[in-house]
Design a protein around this motif. Structure first.
Motif, short mmCIF file in Angstrom:
data_model
loop_
_atom_site.label_atom_id
_atom_site.label_comp_id
_atom_site.label_asym_id
_atom_site.label_seq_id
_atom_site.Cartn_x
_atom_site.Cartn_y
_atom_site.Cartn_z
N THR B 58 99.62 -53.65 72.28
CA THR B 58 100.13 -54.92 71.76
C THR B 58 99.16 -55.53 70.77
O THR B 58 99.57 -56.13 69.78
CB THR B 58 100.37 -55.91 72.92
OG1 THR B 58 101.10 -55.24 73.92
CG2 THR B 58 101.17 -57.10 72.45
N GLN B 59 97.87 -55.37 71.02
CA GLN B 59 96.89 -55.98 70.11
C GLN B 59 96.90 -55.33 68.73
O GLN B 59 96.56 -55.99 67.75
CB GLN B 59 95.49 -55.86 70.72
CG GLN B 59 95.27 -56.81 71.87
CD GLN B 59 93.94 -56.60 72.54
OE1 GLN B 59 93.29 -55.59 72.35
NE2 GLN B 59 93.53 -57.56 73.35
N ARG B 157 107.03 -56.90 68.63
CA ARG B 157 106.27 -56.40 69.76
C ARG B 157 106.92 -55.10 70.21
O ARG B 157 108.13 -54.92 70.00
CB ARG B 157 106.33 -57.39 70.93
CG ARG B 157 105.66 -58.70 70.70
CD ARG B 157 104.16 -58.57 70.85
NE ARG B 157 103.53 -59.87 70.82
CZ ARG B 157 103.21 -60.53 69.73
NH1 ARG B 157 103.46 -60.01 68.56
NH2 ARG B 157 102.63 -61.70 69.80
N PHE B 291 101.71 -56.36 79.26
CA PHE B 291 100.79 -56.42 78.12
C PHE B 291 99.94 -55.15 78.04
O PHE B 291 99.78 -54.55 76.99
CB PHE B 291 99.91 -57.65 78.25
CG PHE B 291 99.15 -57.96 76.99
CD1 PHE B 291 99.72 -58.73 75.99
CD2 PHE B 291 97.87 -57.48 76.80
CE1 PHE B 291 99.03 -59.02 74.85
CE2 PHE B 291 97.17 -57.78 75.64
CZ PHE B 291 97.77 -58.54 74.67
N PHE B 292 99.42 -54.73 79.18
CA PHE B 292 98.61 -53.51 79.21
C PHE B 292 99.47 -52.38 79.75
O PHE B 292 99.44 -52.12 80.94
CB PHE B 292 97.38 -53.69 80.10
CG PHE B 292 96.40 -54.69 79.58
CD1 PHE B 292 95.59 -54.38 78.51
CD2 PHE B 292 96.30 -55.94 80.15
CE1 PHE B 292 94.69 -55.31 78.02
CE2 PHE B 292 95.40 -56.86 79.66
CZ PHE B 292 94.59 -56.54 78.60
#
Lengths: 187, 367
Positions: B58-59, B157, B291-292
């Motif tokens: 995501t980052q 995303r 997210f992870f």
């Protein structure tokens, strides 16, 4: 093309633009309207909501959030809340992606709407925990659509958003039935 | 009398006003005629591919904004498509439509900038560029409404788009789609038949069909040479398969055709955006992903038709939270390989026209 026609066409354009309203604005005096979803600085942080979990620091792609916590002895529903001794956001390297706000499970951190933070020294571009505590609670509605649904506009003068009002659209915390399903009946 | 003369080597850049970023051209001239060109780049190298190896999936979206900073949405789209292929994620229809809508709006903004700077390089200082920027600003205002940022959007995303647009977004899109064609038509009336533009760009810097294919040129530069190759048609992604649009093709492959193909593509982008607006389905915009998340070990390549050409992301996963390798196939970099060939034999004043017509973005070349 006969000679002079190009010039005549050009002059027509000039004439049309002579009576048009200008598009540009004289910046420091005049301003373009910002949308209330604008992701900017002046981070809004609610001390009452923050538990010191450091999710924001972990999710930050640049790694610019520094958090130091200490036990506070104050209990919340998730367990013990930590007291924040250091909450430094090194805003000089911040790219305002907003992932820290997206990450916060307790909706304690919100984006602001400012963008004028030029300083002579880079060391001045660190937001400390005291500054976060003292800042006006005017969060951007980015990732917080319920604030916008309520008709809140960060650019209108008026009351700040209190920590009870700033929350998520729907609670992400599991309900009692879900917890029961997950931890008791599901095992 | 025959005076002895020798060739002279000059540096154009790295801060030349018409080099589209920090870029240097070492040009050898015989009088005014270019005899040798050596492009030198790397001034804007930020190590995006290496940085991606230590960031979560995501980052990395935030890094892709900074590749081709004039078309962030399309970069985001290329990257999330690669991640979705790697992780086997499906995207809800509304998310796909929103992606196509925003990508097409971004393509209009990017092409307007390309056209504006091309005209700037022709010597039309200011006016046409400002006409283009006026329209581009309105699109960037929509992006601010959508995701809070104008250029570095980070809107998409893995699994969809970040957030549902605010209610006032839809009337604003309607207004934009209604008024932009007129504004583009105004620009066309001013420029397309302008004698100076025709004299400076028609027949200048011809890129033949064969040469373009051999050098793996893509995007509007390839289509201007007469090859109807568009990844939106050739390998449809998201919902482009349902869209009705044409692929504008040039005939001569000169600077004027490259300019004209961009203007015609703006009209096609408006058509696609119009269809997205009309057919926008309801439902969620994003499928839930942690997210992870850890994609299974393997690799995936996804490519999109970016505003400059084929933009591809090759991701290798070793099962961790960050990719093992992230390779970016950037169109500007590959389009730049043909520059030296195109410039030889032309005068130094044509250099800027030819370089401007390629619409190269240095953020993408150096990565």
């Amino acid at each position: 093309m006969p000679y002079g026609l190009g010039i005549a066409k050009g002059m027509m354009v000039t004439l049309r633009n002579l009576v048009r309203k200008p598009v540009t604005v004289q910046y420091p005096e005049q301003r373009v309207a910002q949308h209330h979803r604008f992701r900017g600085e002046d981070f809004v942080w609610y001390e009452e909501r923050c538990t010191g979990c450091a999710s924001c620091a972990k999710y930050c792609p640049q790694g610019i959030i520094k958090i130091v916590t200490a036990p506070s002895g104050e209990m919340t529903q998730e367990g013990e809340k930590y007291k924040l001794e250091v909450f430094d956001i090194e805003i000089a390297r911040c790219m305002f992606c907003g992932l820290c706000v997206e990450a916060c499970p307790y909706d304690a951190l919100h984006m602001g709407s400012g963008f004028e933070r030029a300083r002579p020294r880079q060391s001045d571009l660190v937001i400390s925990v005291d500054e976060l505590k003292a800042s006006a609670k005017k969060p951007s509605t980015w990732f917080r659509p319920q604030l916008q649904d309520r008709g809140y506009d960060p650019f209108q003068p008026g009351d700040d958003v209190s920590w009870q009002d700033a929350g998520r659209e729907k609670s992400v915390a599991p309900t009692y039935e879900e917890m029961l399903q997950r931890w008791v009946q599901g095992r | 009398m025959n005076l002895p003369s020798e060739q002279i080597t000059i540096n154009l850049g790295p801060q030349h006003p018409s080099t589209h970023g920090v870029f240097r051209l070492r040009v050898t001239l015989d009088g005014e005629v270019i005899t040798d060109v050596e492009p030198i780049f790397g001034y804007l190298h930020r190590g995006t591919e290496k940085l991606a190896e230590e960031r979560t999936y995501t980052q990395i979206v935030t890094l892709t904004d900074r590749l081709d900073y004039t078309s962030s949405m399309i970069n985001n789209q290329a990257y999330v498509l690669a991640v979705e292929k790697l992780a086997g994620v499906t995207v809800p229809p509304r998310g796909q439509y929103l992606r196509v809508l925003t990508a097409e709006l971004q393509r209009i903004a990017s092409h307007l900038m390309g056209v504006g700077f091309f005209l700037q390089d022709l010597g039309a200082s200011g006016t046409p560029l400002m006409y283009c920027f006026r329209e581009r600003e309105r699109i960037l205002d929509l992006f601010e409404m959508l995701c809070g940022a104008r250029v570095t959007v980070s809107y998409m995303r893995p699994g969809g788009v970040f957030q549902e647009p605010p209610p006032e977004f839809w009337p604003a899109v309607r207004h934009l789609l209604d008024t932009t064609p007129d504004a583009i038509a105004e620009l066309e009336r001013l420029i397309s038949e302008n004698e100076i533009v025709l004299a400076r760009s028609k027949g200048v810097g011809v890129l033949t069909k064969e040469k373009a294919i051999d050098c793996a040129i893509s995007g509007p530069n390839l289509r201007a040479s007469g090859v109807a190759w568009d990844l939106r048609k050739a390998d449809p992604y998201d919902v482009y398969a349902d869209m009705d649009f044409a692929v504008p093709v040039g005939s001569n492959g000169d600077s004027y055709d490259r300019f004209l193909v961009r203007v015609m593509e703006v009209h096609q982008s408006i058509r696609i955006a119009e269809q997205c607006y009309r057919d926008m389905p309801g439902g969620p915009v994003r499928s839930e992903l942690p997210f992870f998340f850890r994609p299974p070990p393997g690799d995936a390549y996804a490519h999109v038709e970016a505003s400059k050409g084929e933009l591809g992301f090759y991701l290798v996963s070793d099962g961790g939270i960050a990719p093992y390798r992230c390779k970016i196939r950037s169109p500007s970099f590959i389009n730049l390989t043909v520059l030296a060939e195109m410039l030889l034999g032309w005068k130094v004043a044509d250099l800027m026209v030819i370089f401007g017509s390629l619409d190269v973005n240095m953020g993408e070349v150096d990565r």
